[in-house]
Write an enzyme that holds these catalytic residues in place. Structure first.
Site, short mmCIF file in Angstrom:
data_model
loop_
_atom_site.label_atom_id
_atom_site.label_comp_id
_atom_site.label_asym_id
_atom_site.label_seq_id
_atom_site.Cartn_x
_atom_site.Cartn_y
_atom_site.Cartn_z
N SER A 108 8.88 -41.88 63.08
CA SER A 108 10.20 -42.06 62.50
C SER A 108 10.22 -41.51 61.08
O SER A 108 9.98 -40.32 60.87
CB SER A 108 10.61 -43.53 62.57
OG SER A 108 11.99 -43.68 62.41
N ASP A 241 14.36 -42.51 73.13
CA ASP A 241 14.29 -42.50 71.67
C ASP A 241 15.55 -41.84 71.11
O ASP A 241 16.18 -41.01 71.77
CB ASP A 241 13.05 -41.72 71.23
CG ASP A 241 12.94 -41.60 69.72
OD1 ASP A 241 13.32 -42.56 69.02
OD2 ASP A 241 12.48 -40.55 69.24
N HIS A 276 12.54 -45.99 70.82
CA HIS A 276 12.06 -45.78 69.46
C HIS A 276 11.07 -46.86 69.04
O HIS A 276 10.28 -46.64 68.13
CB HIS A 276 13.25 -45.77 68.49
CG HIS A 276 12.96 -45.19 67.15
ND1 HIS A 276 12.81 -43.83 66.94
CD2 HIS A 276 12.77 -45.76 65.93
CE1 HIS A 276 12.56 -43.60 65.66
NE2 HIS A 276 12.53 -44.76 65.03
#
Length: 563
Positions: A108, A241, A276
């Site tokens: 991320s 994601d 995610h």
């Protein structure tokens, strides 16, 4: 494991950033793996990965980015990461415990810090592992299809503002606003009007003010700099994601344009049935089987083997002729492939058909080009948007992310539904998803959304992927152009990507609408400045989807047949 805590390292402008160093032994001299974080370098959930690298004979350096936790300065997302990261690399290379070989890791925001430094082609950076991260901060992170995604507002409220407020209080400043609540912020009109957001996250106002892909965004865009990136990248993400398109573009961009032969030849891609935040392979009511999770494939060891090859010269364990490893849902199996997109992909249009009532009685979806068919009309009320139910999102709440049954949303009268007959054999759909739509509206701006679902014999409509296009961006992300009411436009909606086997007896279902909230912000339909408009400026739109011989609306599916 030996740890050195809170080393205050000066940056080019004198601001000092805090770093921790983890070594197998106090006198170790080894390659160094680096992670720069806005989430607190001492976060407990990160320690297992750090320990795995130290146990594999690496030194690990973690650093709080500028303005976060133990570091000095003011936090401005991504603005300083390139220069500050390179300053950290230079400092590490001067330390007696560094053998001159550097790698980076993390997901991320951490993946973003990797790309932004790699863009400068630092000589001693030899391997990166960017996980669940972006290729471009505009269309791929802050926006998608021109619509404002709201996961970054959730991130701002839940992950960023609390520490900014803490630092302000410790500095003796008057904190005269309350800590914001996530859902209240997402639902506010105008967007980002919460007092804490406006006071402590002024960068978010910049993100809203820069509504096209301008120079502000281009400075944070790895996709414009692949040719300068020397280090090969092991790209990792999941089909649910938020950064599915970005991860796939990063792989393709590096293979085509990487700044060195090894970057072009050896960049890798792994895509699992993950979100995610969840790499278990068990998402909501769907379990993708015993091999689906990161533990089953030993993802941590895959990363260590990657670093061992590039930083220690050990043989590569993976097949260089199979750089792509994807999990195919439905058949629930891992496959190794020679490239992405898969070289034997056939892009097949599946056309929409109905009698003009696809909002109340499901239309059909098949290979036949439509002839004389009545268009479908629906009313989009931005104050009563189609609710987000799972998908490629980060939202609070149990089961908010990943595959979810879309049946309730599909019952709404502002959602058009088209589906195939039950399939007579298994069908592999693996690749990027595009919908070609012929549409009109009585407004000068509106949105069109597309969802792809896998419907089983019991009628469960499992979401695979979705997308959106804000009509003012139909021609360009660099400048906007409003619609002419009543005019028919041919548009392409990017619905990200998937890898799914539609099993025999299942149906392929596509739904078309104009909202998906709070995954995306609501379009006011006025053609005006969406982010500043008040509730009484929102208007309903009568939107039309055409599917006839002149306007053959369809979804284009990436089909794989190998029998």
């Amino acid at each position: 494991m030996f740890k050195i805590s809170n080393l205050m390292i000066p940056m080019k402008d004198g601001v000092r950033l805090a770093a921790d160093v983890y070594l197998p032994e106090e006198d170790s001299v080894l390659p160094v793996l680096i992670k720069r974080t806005p989430y607190n370098k001492e976060r407990e959930k990160d320690l297992a990965e750090i320990e795995a690298y130290v146990n594999a004979d690496y030194i690990v350096v973690t650093q709080d980015v500028r303005g976060r936790y133990h570091s000095e300065g003011i936090f401005e997302p991504y603005v300083h990461e390139e220069e500050d990261g390179l300053a950290l690399y230079e400092w590490i290379l001067k330390q007696t415990w560094c053998d001159g070989h550097l790698g980076t890791f993390g997901g991320s925001y951490h993946g973003g810090t990797q790309w932004l430094c790699a863009m400068r082609g630092p000589e001693h950076l030899e391997a990166t592992v960017p996980v669940i991260t972006f290729d471009d901060l505009f269309d791929g992170s802050a926006y998608q299809g021109g619509a404002k995604v709201l996961h970054d507002l959730r991130w701002t409220v839940a992950d960023i503002i609390p520490d900014i407020m803490r630092r302000a209080a410790e500095a003796g400043e008057t904190v005269d606003v309350e800590a914001p609540e996530v859902y209240n912020c997402l639902d506010r009109i105008p967007l980002a009007s919460d007092p804490a957001v406006r006071k402590y996250a002024k960068y978010y106002l910049d993100w809203m003010n820069h509504q096209v892909f301008d120079d502000y965004w281009k400075q944070f865009s790895p996709k414009l700099h692949y040719s300068e990136i020397q280090a090969p990248a092991l790209n990792i993400s999941g089909w649910y994601d938020i950064f599915v398109p970005s991860t796939l573009r990063n792989y393709r961009g590096m293979r085509d344009h990487g700044g060195s032969e090894k970057a072009r030849k050896y960049t890798r891609l792994i895509m699992g049935p993950w979100t995610h935040m969840n790499f278990s392979g068990k998402l909501n009511e769907f379990d993708f089987g015993p091999e689906a999770g990161e533990a089953a494939i030993n993802l941590q060891q895959i990363k260590i083997d990657w670093y061992d090859h590039w930083l220690k010269g050990k043989p590569m364990n993976s097949d260089p002729e199979k750089p792509v490893r994807i999990f195919v849902m439905g058949s629930d199996e891992w496959r190794e492939e020679s490239d992405w997109p898969l070289p034997d992909t056939r892009y097949v249009p599946y056309y929409f058909h109905s009698r003009g009532n696809a909002e109340s009685e499901n239309g059909s979806l098949n290979r036949d080009i439509p002839e004389d068919e009545k268009e479908d009309v629906f009313t989009f009320d931005p104050l009563d948007p189609v609710p987000t139910i799972g998908g490629q999102v980060i939202l609070p709440g149990e089961g908010a992310m990943g595959p979810r049954d879309q049946t309730e949303a599909e019952k709404r009268n502002d959602v058009l539904v088209f589906e195939t007959e039950p399939l007579k054999e298994d069908l592999d759909v693996i690749g990027e998803l595009k919908a070609k739509l012929f549409v009109s509206s009585d407004c000068t701006d509106t949105d069109f959304t597309v969802k792809l679902c896998d419907v089983n014999e019991n009628g469960v409509s499992k979401l695979l992927s979705d997308g959106i296009l804000r009509m003012r961006y139909r021609n360009s992300m660099e400048e906007t152009e409003l619609m002419e009411p009543g005019k028919i436009y041919e548009i392409e909606v990017d619905a990200a990507a998937t890898a799914n086997t539609f099993l025999k007896g299942h149906r392929i279902r596509v739904s078309v609408s104009s909202s998906n909230f709070p995954r995306f912000n609501r379009n006011t339909n006025s053609g005006g400045p969406i982010f500043s408009e008040e509730r009484d400026q929102y208007r309903k739109a009568e939107n039309i989807l055409y599917h006839d011989a002149e306007h053959p609306s369809c979804i284009i599916l990436p089909i794989i047949r190998r029998k």
